[in-house]
Design an enzyme around this catalytic site. Sequence first.
Site, short mmCIF file in Angstrom:
data_model
loop_
_atom_site.label_atom_id
_atom_site.label_comp_id
_atom_site.label_asym_id
_atom_site.label_seq_id
_atom_site.Cartn_x
_atom_site.Cartn_y
_atom_site.Cartn_z
CG ASN A 12 57.34 35.77 83.39
OD1 ASN A 12 56.90 34.63 83.25
ND2 ASN A 12 56.58 36.85 83.30
CE LYS A 14 56.61 37.94 79.62
NZ LYS A 14 56.16 39.23 79.15
CG HIS A 100 53.36 39.55 84.66
ND1 HIS A 100 52.87 40.02 83.47
CD2 HIS A 100 54.71 39.57 84.56
CE1 HIS A 100 53.89 40.31 82.67
NE2 HIS A 100 55.01 40.06 83.30
CD GLU A 102 52.68 39.47 79.78
OE1 GLU A 102 52.92 38.30 80.15
OE2 GLU A 102 53.52 40.18 79.19
CD GLU A 170 57.56 43.00 85.29
OE1 GLU A 170 58.61 42.56 84.83
OE2 GLU A 170 56.46 42.46 85.11
N GLY A 176 57.96 43.80 76.94
CA GLY A 176 57.96 43.18 75.62
C GLY A 176 57.98 44.17 74.47
CB SER A 215 62.32 46.24 77.31
OG SER A 215 61.09 46.02 76.64
C1 PEP Z 1 57.94 40.45 82.04
O1 PEP Z 1 57.23 39.68 81.43
O2 PEP Z 1 57.85 40.51 83.27
C2 PEP Z 1 58.88 41.27 81.28
C3 PEP Z 1 59.53 42.19 81.92
O3 PEP Z 1 58.99 41.01 79.94
P1 PEP Z 1 60.13 41.60 78.94
O4 PEP Z 1 61.45 41.46 79.66
O5 PEP Z 1 60.03 40.73 77.74
O6 PEP Z 1 59.78 43.01 78.70
#
Ligand code: PEP
Length: 253
Positions: A12, A14, A100, A102, A170, A176, A215
């Site tokens: 992703n 983003k 997601h 976000e 998630e 992040g 992460s």
């Molecule tokens: C994500 O944005 O779905 C995500 C898991 O980000 P990160 O891997 O940076 O934690």
Amino acid sequence: MVATPRPLIAGNWKMNGLKSAGPREAKKLATRMGKVAKPQCDVLICPPATLLAPLRDALKGSRIAIGGQDCHGNASGAHTGDISAAMLKDSGCRYVIIGHSERRADHGESSQEVRVKADAAQAAGLTAIICVGETAAERKAGQTLKVVGKQLTASLAKGCTAKNTVVAYEPVWAIGTGLTPTVDDVRQVHGFIRARLRRRFRDDGAAMRLLYGGSVKGSNAEELMAVDNVNGALVGGASLTTADFWPIVATCI
Ligand code: PEP
């Protein structure tokens, strides 16, 4: 007996990436994939909408699929700034990320809206990657399974199948931040989600891919991907370069 789901490693991007570097980076990944005789997993990049066409062209004939990061619940109409599932499909997408955290946080998306979007994605012939996960406060309060269970029930459309739906767990606090749940925590939540999916969608629920996200990086991917009912990863930061993404893909290849 339902076969073990084929893993999916999804990147992703983003709101990152410009034409000057994005397609080149994607091509590097495709070249690495091209050297694998018989890959044992699927690989996906979800770039920002502005890079869908350039990536579709750069990845033509490769094994890397592209996907959107969101879609509108309607097929078309007066929705300035939005993109429909049919438009994503028309741009070469096979997948779309929906719900997601976000989007849930920045745009106030509810699980009910997520379900409408998932319906729209499936109607357009896309596979919806539906995200669920608890916040740090919810985890601290011991509410993880309750929150995830509620999101699952409300976000997944009636017509979900193993083909048109992927679920991504998630934990919001792991996205992040460099923090990850323990392997035991991931096993517990993924086992819980699998049981829920099985109960609601029977064989499709048993065969649906269940990704872990939050992460994931080269250094922790192997142990996370080995957990029961983890059928791949949704990766943010570490998907932006082939140098960081490939070691994650390689754990499933
Ligand atoms: C994500 O944005 O779905 C995500 C898991 O980000 P990160 O891997 O940076 O934690």
